[in-house]
Write a protein that holds these residues in place. Structure first.
Motif, PDB file in Angstrom:
ATOM      1  N   GLY A 389      31.005  43.516  60.333  1.00 50.72           N
ATOM      2  CA  GLY A 389      30.977  42.079  60.582  1.00 50.72           C
ATOM      3  C   GLY A 389      31.818  41.748  61.793  1.00 50.72           C
ATOM      4  N   PRO A 390      31.874  40.479  62.178  1.00 53.80           N
ATOM      5  CA  PRO A 390      32.675  40.084  63.348  1.00 53.80           C
ATOM      6  C   PRO A 390      34.158  40.306  63.102  1.00 53.80           C
ATOM      7  CG  PRO A 390      31.855  38.154  62.167  1.00 53.80           C
ATOM      8  CD  PRO A 390      31.181  39.339  61.550  1.00 53.80           C
ATOM      9  N   ALA A 391      34.830  40.847  64.124  1.00 53.96           N
ATOM     10  CA  ALA A 391      36.248  41.191  63.980  1.00 53.96           C
ATOM     11  C   ALA A 391      37.042  40.697  65.176  1.00 53.96           C
ATOM     12  CB  ALA A 391      36.412  42.699  63.825  1.00 53.96           C
ATOM     13  N   GLU A 392      38.285  40.375  64.922  1.00 53.17           N
ATOM     14  CA  GLU A 392      39.209  39.989  65.982  1.00 53.17           C
ATOM     15  C   GLU A 392      39.725  41.251  66.685  1.00 53.17           C
ATOM     16  OE1 GLU A 392      42.248  37.537  64.346  1.00 53.17           O
ATOM     17  OE2 GLU A 392      40.893  35.854  63.933  1.00 53.17           O
ATOM     18  N   THR A 424      45.788  33.251  53.944  1.00 58.74           N
ATOM     19  CA  THR A 424      45.407  34.636  53.644  1.00 58.74           C
ATOM     20  C   THR A 424      44.731  35.282  54.849  1.00 58.74           C
ATOM     21  OG1 THR A 424      45.113  34.129  51.303  1.00 58.74           O
ATOM     22  CG2 THR A 424      44.027  36.110  52.150  1.00 58.74           C
ATOM     23  N   LYS A 425      45.154  36.496  55.169  1.00 61.09           N
ATOM     24  CA  LYS A 425      44.562  37.253  56.267  1.00 61.09           C
ATOM     25  C   LYS A 425      43.547  38.232  55.695  1.00 61.09           C
ATOM     26  CE  LYS A 425      48.617  36.788  59.220  1.00 61.09           C
ATOM     27  NZ  LYS A 425      49.691  37.475  59.969  1.00 61.09           N
ATOM     28  N   VAL A 426      42.326  38.182  56.224  1.00 61.77           N
ATOM     29  CA  VAL A 426      41.237  39.011  55.719  1.00 61.77           C
ATOM     30  C   VAL A 426      41.019  40.178  56.677  1.00 61.77           C
ATOM     31  CG1 VAL A 426      38.826  39.074  55.022  1.00 61.77           C
ATOM     32  CG2 VAL A 426      40.165  36.981  54.684  1.00 61.77           C
ATOM     33  N   ILE A 427      41.188  41.387  56.170  1.00 59.72           N
ATOM     34  CA  ILE A 427      41.029  42.587  56.999  1.00 59.72           C
ATOM     35  C   ILE A 427      39.568  43.005  57.022  1.00 59.72           C
ATOM     36  CG2 ILE A 427      41.618  45.035  57.190  1.00 59.72           C
ATOM     37  CD1 ILE A 427      44.314  44.384  55.961  1.00 59.72           C
ATOM     38  N   GLN A 428      39.037  43.173  58.248  1.00 62.02           N
ATOM     39  CA  GLN A 428      37.641  43.567  58.395  1.00 62.02           C
ATOM     40  C   GLN A 428      37.486  45.079  58.527  1.00 62.02           C
ATOM     41  OE1 GLN A 428      34.857  41.662  58.058  1.00 62.02           O
ATOM     42  NE2 GLN A 428      33.876  43.680  58.100  1.00 62.02           N
ATOM     43  N   LEU A 429      38.483  45.741  59.097  1.00 62.41           N
ATOM     44  CA  LEU A 429      38.369  47.194  59.243  1.00 62.41           C
ATOM     45  C   LEU A 429      39.743  47.818  59.345  1.00 62.41           C
ATOM     46  CD1 LEU A 429      38.875  48.317  62.486  1.00 62.41           C
ATOM     47  CD2 LEU A 429      37.033  46.668  62.768  1.00 62.41           C
ATOM     48  N   ILE A 430      39.829  49.048  58.885  1.00 68.26           N
ATOM     49  CA  ILE A 430      41.017  49.866  59.082  1.00 68.26           C
ATOM     50  C   ILE A 430      40.552  51.225  59.574  1.00 68.26           C
ATOM     51  CG2 ILE A 430      42.343  48.676  57.292  1.00 68.26           C
ATOM     52  CD1 ILE A 430      41.853  51.088  55.470  1.00 68.26           C
ATOM     53  N   GLY A 431      41.399  51.872  60.361  1.00 62.71           N
ATOM     54  CA  GLY A 431      40.980  53.157  60.894  1.00 62.71           C
ATOM     55  C   GLY A 431      42.134  54.061  61.253  1.00 62.71           C
ATOM     56  N   GLU A 432      41.873  55.347  61.214  1.00 65.48           N
ATOM     57  CA  GLU A 432      42.816  56.370  61.652  1.00 65.48           C
ATOM     58  C   GLU A 432      42.224  57.070  62.867  1.00 65.48           C
ATOM     59  OE1 GLU A 432      45.870  56.101  60.548  1.00 65.48           O
ATOM     60  OE2 GLU A 432      46.097  57.855  59.241  1.00 65.48           O
ATOM     61  N   ALA A 433      43.045  57.336  63.885  1.00 70.91           N
ATOM     62  CA  ALA A 433      42.587  57.975  65.116  1.00 70.91           C
ATOM     63  C   ALA A 433      43.463  59.187  65.400  1.00 70.91           C
ATOM     64  CB  ALA A 433      42.649  56.985  66.273  1.00 70.91           C
ATOM     65  N   LYS A 434      42.858  60.369  65.366  1.00 71.49           N
ATOM     66  CA  LYS A 434      43.594  61.606  65.596  1.00 71.49           C
ATOM     67  C   LYS A 434      42.858  62.459  66.613  1.00 71.49           C
ATOM     68  CE  LYS A 434      46.431  60.254  62.452  1.00 71.49           C
ATOM     69  NZ  LYS A 434      47.688  59.603  62.909  1.00 71.49           N
ATOM     70  N   MET A 461      41.078  42.333  51.594  1.00 72.42           N
ATOM     71  CA  MET A 461      40.060  43.073  52.329  1.00 72.42           C
ATOM     72  C   MET A 461      38.750  42.301  52.296  1.00 72.42           C
ATOM     73  SD  MET A 461      41.724  45.819  53.292  1.00 72.42           S
ATOM     74  CE  MET A 461      40.426  46.976  53.774  1.00 72.42           C
ATOM     75  N   SER A 462      38.052  42.295  53.436  1.00 73.74           N
ATOM     76  CA  SER A 462      36.735  41.668  53.497  1.00 73.74           C
ATOM     77  C   SER A 462      35.777  42.381  52.552  1.00 73.74           C
ATOM     78  CB  SER A 462      36.197  41.732  54.927  1.00 73.74           C
ATOM     79  OG  SER A 462      34.807  41.493  54.973  1.00 73.74           O
ATOM     80  N   ALA A 463      34.797  41.652  52.028  1.00 72.46           N
ATOM     81  CA  ALA A 463      33.794  42.256  51.148  1.00 72.46           C
ATOM     82  C   ALA A 463      32.976  43.311  51.872  1.00 72.46           C
ATOM     83  CB  ALA A 463      32.872  41.169  50.596  1.00 72.46           C
ATOM     84  N   THR A 464      32.937  43.230  53.218  1.00 67.60           N
ATOM     85  CA  THR A 464      32.166  44.205  54.012  1.00 67.60           C
ATOM     86  C   THR A 464      33.084  45.078  54.859  1.00 67.60           C
ATOM     87  OG1 THR A 464      31.894  42.594  55.809  1.00 67.60           O
ATOM     88  CG2 THR A 464      30.174  42.677  54.107  1.00 67.60           C
ATOM     89  N   ALA A 465      34.354  45.191  54.449  1.00 69.15           N
ATOM     90  CA  ALA A 465      35.332  45.939  55.248  1.00 69.15           C
ATOM     91  C   ALA A 465      34.898  47.385  55.447  1.00 69.15           C
ATOM     92  CB  ALA A 465      36.699  45.892  54.577  1.00 69.15           C
TER      93      ALA A 465
END
Length: 501
Positions: A389-392, A424-434, A461-465
Motif C-alpha cells: 500500500g502507499p507508504a511514507e 496512533t502510527k500505522v506501520i506499512q512495512l518493516i525490513g532488514e537489509a544485509k 501494524m497495517s492490515a496489509t503490512a
C-alpha cells in the motif's frame, strides 16, 4: 511555458533542466533571481554552462581573490562573451551587477541569463555582494533599471559551500524573499550512477557506489584507470585511485571539508566525521567519542548538516531521537580507510592496507551503504503492491525488547501514507537489509521484531503490512521456499534493487 531542449551531452537531470529552463525562459519582464547549490563534483557547473549555451547569456566562474581583481575578472567575462568593453572599471559590485543585467536586458528580445558560479568565493572578500544583488533586484522592480530592457534577465547564483549558499535566502539575508528558484542539486542515486558510469555488472556497480556514490565528477577523475568490470576488481581499482597517494582523490575529504568557510576548527570537524562514519550516530555517542557533551557539539553538528557532510534522520516512532549519518560515501571511505592507514598508503602499500582493512570495509562501509540504497529503493522505485500500500519515506528504527533488555535496529521501516486517526502510527512495512546471504532465520527475526512493534503503545501494524528482506548476496533455498508461502513477505536482491520494482 517554453522549455529549452536538453542537450544530449547532459546525462539525466531531466527534472532539473526543465525547472531551470522554465525559470530562465519565463516571459515575465524584469529581473529574477535563482539559487543553485550542491556539493563539489555533483555537476552544477556543467549543467549551468550547458544552460547558458542553450538560452544565451553569460557564465562567470569566480575565484578566490580580492575585490578589485574579482571585479576586473567579471568585466572580462562580460567583454569576452558579449563583445562589450566597459567604458571604465567597475566601481563596486553594485555598479558591476547593474551594468551587467542592464547590458543583458538590452541584448535582443529573448530571455537572457547571468550565472555567477562559486558565488561564495566572491562573498569571502566582498561581504556586500548580497546587498548589491538586492539593490539590483529592487532597482529593476521599482526603479528605472529595467524600463529600457527588451528582454527579461535571470541571475543564477551557484556554489558548493553548502552552509553559505543555504543562508542566502534565509534569516536576515538581504536576498531573503527575492528568489523564485531555490534548487539544491543532489548526487545521482545508485541506479542513475550505474547508468552514468556505464557499468553492466551489478556487483561492480554496487562496489563502485560504496566508494564513489553519485558524484558525477569522479568518473572523469578515474577515466585513465578504467572502470571495474566485476566486484572482485575493486581492490586493484582502488589501489590506482582513492588509495593512491599520487591520485587527486587520495585527499578528497580534505578538499571537500576546506570548501566550506564555516569549517574553521578542522580537528573538531574531522573527529566528528570520524565518529559518525564509525557508527556513532546519536548526539550523545558522537559527543562521548570527542570527549565533549552534546551541547558542546551542537554547533558542529549544525554546520556539518547544513554543509551537507552529514544528514540527520528522525526516528519514525520516537520524538527527539535523531540519528546522524555521513552523507557522502567517499567521505566515509576516507575516514574509515585512508585516514587510518595514511602512512602505509603513502609508502605505496595499498593492497596490503586493503587486505587489513577489508573487514572494516565490509562491516562499516558496505553494510550501511546497502541499507541506505534499500531505503532509497523503497522510497523511489518499489511499487505499492510490493509495499502492501502507499507508504511514507522510510527510515531505520530502534526496537526495544524489554524482556531481553536488548535493543535492535530495524534497517527499513515506513509508515502508512494517508490521514491518521488520532496519534496512533500505522506501520506499512518493516525490513532488514544485509549485504550477506540471508536464511530462514532472518524471517523469524523479522517476525519477532514485528510483534515487538505491534505491542508498542501508539503503534499498530497495517492490515496489509509487508515484511521486506534485502540481501546483496541472495537468499537460501529455505528462505526462498518460506517466502513463497507468505504473501506478506518480499525478497529483494541486487537485480531487483537495480532493475525491479
Amino acid at each position: 511555458m517554453k522549455v529549452s531542449m536538453r542537450p544530449s551531452s547532459l546525462y539525466n537531470r531531466e527534472v532539473e533542466w526543465e525547472d531551470l529552463s522554465r525559470f530562465v525562459l519565463s516571459p515575465r519582464p524584469g529581473l529574477r533571481l535563482g539559487i543553485v547549490y550542491g556539493r563539489r563534483r555533483y555537476g552544477k557547473s556543467y549543467l549551468l554552462r550547458r544552460l547558458v549555451e542553450a538560452v544565451g547569456g553569460v557564465y562567470h566562474l569566480a575565484l578566490r581573490e580580492e575585490r578589485r581583481p574579482a571585479l576586473d575578472r567579471f568585466a572580462n567575462s562580460l567583454s569576452r562573451q558579449l563583445q562589450w568593453a566597459p567604458p571604465q572599471p567597475f566601481r563596486d559590485w553594485s555598479d558591476a551587477l547593474q551594468q551587467a543585467v542592464g547590458l543583458l536586458g538590452m541584448s535582443g528580445t529573448q530571455p537572457q541569463l547571468l550565472v555567477i558560479d562559486e558565488y561564495s568565493y566572491l562573498q569571502q572578500n566582498s561581504p556586500e555582494l548580497d546587498s548589491a544583488a538586492q539593490a539590483a533586484m529592487d532597482e529593476a522592480a521599482a526603479g528605472g533599471l529595467a524600463e529600457s530592457w527588451t528582454a527579461p534577465v535571470s541571475i543564477v547564483l551557484c556554489g558548493s559551500a553548502m552552509s553559505v549558499m543555504t543562508q542566502i535566502l534565509s534569516g536576515t539575508s538581504p536576498l531573503r524573499g527575492r528568489a523564485t528558484l531555490d534548487m539544491p542539486l543532489a548526487p545521482f542515486d545508485y541506479r542513475q550512477a550505474r547508468g552514468y558510469w556505464d557499468i553492466e555488472d551489478l556487483g561492480a556497480a554496487f562496489a563502485v557506489d560504496t566508494v564513489m556514490g553519485g558524484a558525477a565528477g569522479y568518473k572523469d577523475l578515474t577515466a585513465a584507470v578504467g572502470i571495474p568490470a566485476r566486484g572482485d576488481d575493486l581492490p586493484e581499482w582502488l589501489a590506482a585511485t582513492v588509495l593512491n597517494p599520487s591520485h587527486v582523490l587520495f585527499r578528497e575529504d580534505d578538499y571537500l571539508l576546506r570548501e566550506d568557510p564555516r569549517v574553521t576548527d578542522e580537528a573538531a570537524y574531522y573527529s566528528l566525521l570520524q565518529a559518525v562514519a564509525g557508527g556513532r550516530t546519536s548526539p550523545a555517542k558522537i559527543a562521548e567519542s570527542l570527549g565533549r557533551t552534546s551541547n558542546d557539539i551542537s554547533h558542529h553538528l549544525g554546520v556539518m548538516t547544513t554543509a551537507g557532510f552529514v544528514v540527520r534522520h528522525e526516528d519514525l516512532l520516537a520524538d527527539r531521537r535523531p540519528v546522524y549519518r555521513v552523507a557522502d560515501p567517499i567521505v566515509r571511505f576516507h575516514h574509515l580507510i585512508n585516514r587510518r592507514h595514511r602512512a602505509r598508503l603513502e609508502d605505496r602499500q595499498a593492497l596490503e592496507v586493503w587486505a587489513d582493512a577489508e573487514a572494516t570495509y565490509r562491516s562499516q562501509i558496505v553494510g550501511p551503504h546497502f541499507e541506505s540504497i534499500c531505503r532509497w529503493w523503497v522510497d523511489r522505485y518499489a511499487s505499492e503492491d510490493t509495499l502492501g500500500g502507499p507508504a511514507e519515506p522510510s527510515a531505520s528504527v530502534q526496537v526495544n525488547d524489554r524482556r531481553r533488555r536488548q535493543s535492535f535496529e530495524l534497517d527499513v521501516v515506513a509508515l502508512q501514507r494517508g490521514p491518521r486517526k488520532g496519534k496512533t502510527k500505522v506501520i506499512q512495512l518493516i525490513g532488514e537489509a544485509k549485504a550477506y546471504q540471508l536464511g530462514a532465520d532472518a524471517l523469524s527475526r523479522l517476525d519477532e521484531l514485528a510483534d515487538l512493534l505491534a505491542g508498542r503503545s501508539g503503534v499498530t501494524m497495517s492490515a496489509t503490512a509487508k515484511r521486506l528482506l534485502f540481501s546483496a548476496q541472495g537468499f537460501t533455498s529455505e528462505l526462498t521456499a518460506a517466502a513463497k508461502t507468505r504473501p506478506d513477505v518480499e525478497l529483494i536482491d541486487l537485480p531487483r534493487l537495480y532493475e525491479g520494482y
